[in-house]
Design an enzyme around this catalytic site. Sequence first.
Site, PDB file in Angstrom:
ATOM      1  N   ASP A 108      33.309  37.156  40.191  1.00  0.00           N
ATOM      2  CA  ASP A 108      32.561  36.111  39.487  1.00  0.00           C
ATOM      3  C   ASP A 108      31.257  35.831  40.228  1.00  0.00           C
ATOM      4  O   ASP A 108      31.150  36.089  41.429  1.00  0.00           O
ATOM      5  CB  ASP A 108      33.367  34.803  39.468  1.00  0.00           C
ATOM      6  CG  ASP A 108      34.459  34.801  38.406  1.00  0.00           C
ATOM      7  OD1 ASP A 108      34.461  35.689  37.537  1.00  0.00           O
ATOM      8  OD2 ASP A 108      35.309  33.895  38.457  1.00  0.00           O
ATOM      9  N   ARG A 161      29.394  42.108  33.723  1.00  0.00           N
ATOM     10  CA  ARG A 161      29.552  40.972  32.796  1.00  0.00           C
ATOM     11  C   ARG A 161      28.247  40.178  32.792  1.00  0.00           C
ATOM     12  O   ARG A 161      27.757  39.769  33.838  1.00  0.00           O
ATOM     13  CB  ARG A 161      30.690  40.064  33.288  1.00  0.00           C
ATOM     14  CG  ARG A 161      30.823  38.776  32.464  1.00  0.00           C
ATOM     15  CD  ARG A 161      31.711  37.740  33.157  1.00  0.00           C
ATOM     16  NE  ARG A 161      33.045  38.227  33.401  1.00  0.00           N
ATOM     17  CZ  ARG A 161      33.874  37.677  34.304  1.00  0.00           C
ATOM     18  NH1 ARG A 161      33.494  36.664  35.046  1.00  0.00           N
ATOM     19  NH2 ARG A 161      35.086  38.167  34.471  1.00  0.00           N
TER      20      ARG A 161
HETATM   21  P1  FDA Z   1      26.488  28.229  24.742  1.00  0.00           P
HETATM   22  O1  FDA Z   1      26.833  27.331  25.886  1.00  0.00           O
HETATM   23  O2  FDA Z   1      25.151  28.116  24.138  1.00  0.00           O
HETATM   24  O3  FDA Z   1      27.610  28.075  23.652  1.00  0.00           O
HETATM   25  C1  FDA Z   1      27.537  28.688  22.381  1.00  0.00           C
HETATM   26  C2  FDA Z   1      28.658  28.122  21.519  1.00  0.00           C
HETATM   27  O4  FDA Z   1      29.920  28.447  22.102  1.00  0.00           O
HETATM   28  C3  FDA Z   1      28.668  26.595  21.434  1.00  0.00           C
HETATM   29  O5  FDA Z   1      27.831  26.149  20.414  1.00  0.00           O
HETATM   30  C4  FDA Z   1      30.124  26.323  21.175  1.00  0.00           C
HETATM   31  O6  FDA Z   1      30.456  26.578  19.833  1.00  0.00           O
HETATM   32  C5  FDA Z   1      30.822  27.360  22.018  1.00  0.00           C
HETATM   33  N1  FDA Z   1      31.074  26.859  23.382  1.00  0.00           N
HETATM   34  C6  FDA Z   1      30.447  27.245  24.509  1.00  0.00           C
HETATM   35  N2  FDA Z   1      30.948  26.620  25.592  1.00  0.00           N
HETATM   36  C7  FDA Z   1      31.891  25.794  25.115  1.00  0.00           C
HETATM   37  C8  FDA Z   1      32.784  24.887  25.740  1.00  0.00           C
HETATM   38  N3  FDA Z   1      32.778  24.683  27.048  1.00  0.00           N
HETATM   39  N4  FDA Z   1      33.655  24.217  24.950  1.00  0.00           N
HETATM   40  C9  FDA Z   1      33.681  24.399  23.618  1.00  0.00           C
HETATM   41  N5  FDA Z   1      32.867  25.267  22.979  1.00  0.00           N
HETATM   42  C10 FDA Z   1      31.994  25.953  23.715  1.00  0.00           C
HETATM   43  N6  FDA Z   1      29.258  31.542  34.408  1.00  0.00           N
HETATM   44  C11 FDA Z   1      28.871  31.751  35.694  1.00  0.00           C
HETATM   45  O7  FDA Z   1      27.921  31.102  36.140  1.00  0.00           O
HETATM   46  N7  FDA Z   1      29.515  32.658  36.469  1.00  0.00           N
HETATM   47  C12 FDA Z   1      30.545  33.412  36.004  1.00  0.00           C
HETATM   48  O8  FDA Z   1      31.107  34.233  36.750  1.00  0.00           O
HETATM   49  C13 FDA Z   1      30.960  33.214  34.659  1.00  0.00           C
HETATM   50  N8  FDA Z   1      31.977  33.932  34.124  1.00  0.00           N
HETATM   51  C14 FDA Z   1      32.233  33.830  32.777  1.00  0.00           C
HETATM   52  C15 FDA Z   1      33.175  34.668  32.187  1.00  0.00           C
HETATM   53  C16 FDA Z   1      33.359  34.656  30.815  1.00  0.00           C
HETATM   54  C17 FDA Z   1      34.346  35.583  30.201  1.00  0.00           C
HETATM   55  C18 FDA Z   1      32.585  33.758  30.013  1.00  0.00           C
HETATM   56  C19 FDA Z   1      32.740  33.744  28.517  1.00  0.00           C
HETATM   57  C20 FDA Z   1      31.699  32.904  30.601  1.00  0.00           C
HETATM   58  C21 FDA Z   1      31.529  32.906  31.974  1.00  0.00           C
HETATM   59  N9  FDA Z   1      30.633  32.031  32.577  1.00  0.00           N
HETATM   60  C22 FDA Z   1      30.292  32.249  33.890  1.00  0.00           C
HETATM   61  C23 FDA Z   1      30.149  30.846  31.844  1.00  0.00           C
HETATM   62  C24 FDA Z   1      28.810  31.094  31.178  1.00  0.00           C
HETATM   63  O9  FDA Z   1      27.800  31.234  32.147  1.00  0.00           O
HETATM   64  C25 FDA Z   1      28.442  29.936  30.243  1.00  0.00           C
HETATM   65  O10 FDA Z   1      28.334  28.740  30.974  1.00  0.00           O
HETATM   66  C26 FDA Z   1      29.417  29.729  29.101  1.00  0.00           C
HETATM   67  O11 FDA Z   1      29.921  30.933  28.622  1.00  0.00           O
HETATM   68  C27 FDA Z   1      28.738  29.000  27.926  1.00  0.00           C
HETATM   69  O12 FDA Z   1      27.667  29.771  27.452  1.00  0.00           O
HETATM   70  P2  FDA Z   1      27.659  30.552  26.035  1.00  0.00           P
HETATM   71  O13 FDA Z   1      27.042  31.873  26.265  1.00  0.00           O
HETATM   72  O14 FDA Z   1      29.009  30.565  25.481  1.00  0.00           O
HETATM   73  O15 FDA Z   1      26.631  29.766  25.155  1.00  0.00           O
END
Ligand code: FDA
Length: 306
Positions: free
Chosen positions: A134, A184
Amino acid sequence: MLRDVILAASRDTHVKRLVAGAPLSRGVVRRFVSGEAVDDAVRTTAALQQSGLTVSLDHLGEDTLEAGQADATVKAYLVLLERLRDEGLTGQGRAEVSVKLTAVGQAIDRSLARDNALRVCEAALAADTTVTLDMEDHTTTDSTLEVLREVRQDFPQTGAVLQAYLHRTEADCRDLATAGSRVRLCKGAYKEPASVAYQRPAEVDLSYVRCLKVLMAGEGYPMVASHDPRLVAIAGALAQGRPQGSYEYQMLFGIRPLEQQRLADAGETVRVYVPYGDEWYGYLMRRLAERPANLVFFLRALASRS
Ligand code: FDA
């Protein structure tokens, strides 16, 4: 603004004591965390695999300052990997593990974190699976990538994580988009200063697309970690010309499960990031920061218990 306050609270020990000590209903934490015990993690993994999903398991914990605690985290991973193998849940990339280097000693000594990461990688190989490191806040990026380079000498299958909100990430994508390299790409979950990270969501999204273009055009194995419908659609378009299985989608446990299933049903590889363990505080706070609606849900549950 609210995001910044919650992320600041995630590092505040007083707030941590208050929140983590509150008689929370299991339901609130359980929306994002599969449970506290290794049995919970194994059960959740089996259920997700039944639905055609793959899994990356995270034994919760971070910011460890004691070597004994780091060692306990490594041992928890070793137990988990053995259980996964014994239950027939590994193999063909069906269940792997994600490790935070600060949970295995990065803040104490980088070589301790590297050695501990190597112990987990060895156990993962013995269980016929892999590890992804991570990525945490920007003060650890160089150190994490250095450990990755060292670990990949013996375990080239080790996955990297890059965060699109950092200015440096497009260049890091170019470095890591090499044959066999699992990367990732996520937006990034920590509170970062403007000197190193894009601050506006639109800038982060644009950076994500630029980075994804580099990874999809490269020879590595892109892991598209986002729940953002637009980015998922763009990833699908950029993946045209690549066979299914030469990249994957990743989403967090409890977030957009229907979308996870839709993609899997369409033949895509979808990996669900499944956290478990009792050190859920930092993880939960980052999930709350991502979406104000989660905070309302959380505060209501707290209020209904006071
Ligand atoms: P965004 O936050 O814009 O969300 C898009 C949509 O997704 C929202 O409108 C909502 O519908 C849904 N959604 C997103 N987050 C939600 C929540 N918490 N609750 C409910 N709905 C939600 N970060 C990091 O800094 N280091 C890491 O190692 C990782 N590892 C990691 C692994 C995996 C498999 C994922 C999916 C994510 C991570 N992250 C991470 C977290 C990542 O950086 C980020 O903070 C979250 O994925 C939210 O960003 P989105 O890309 O989903 O977009």
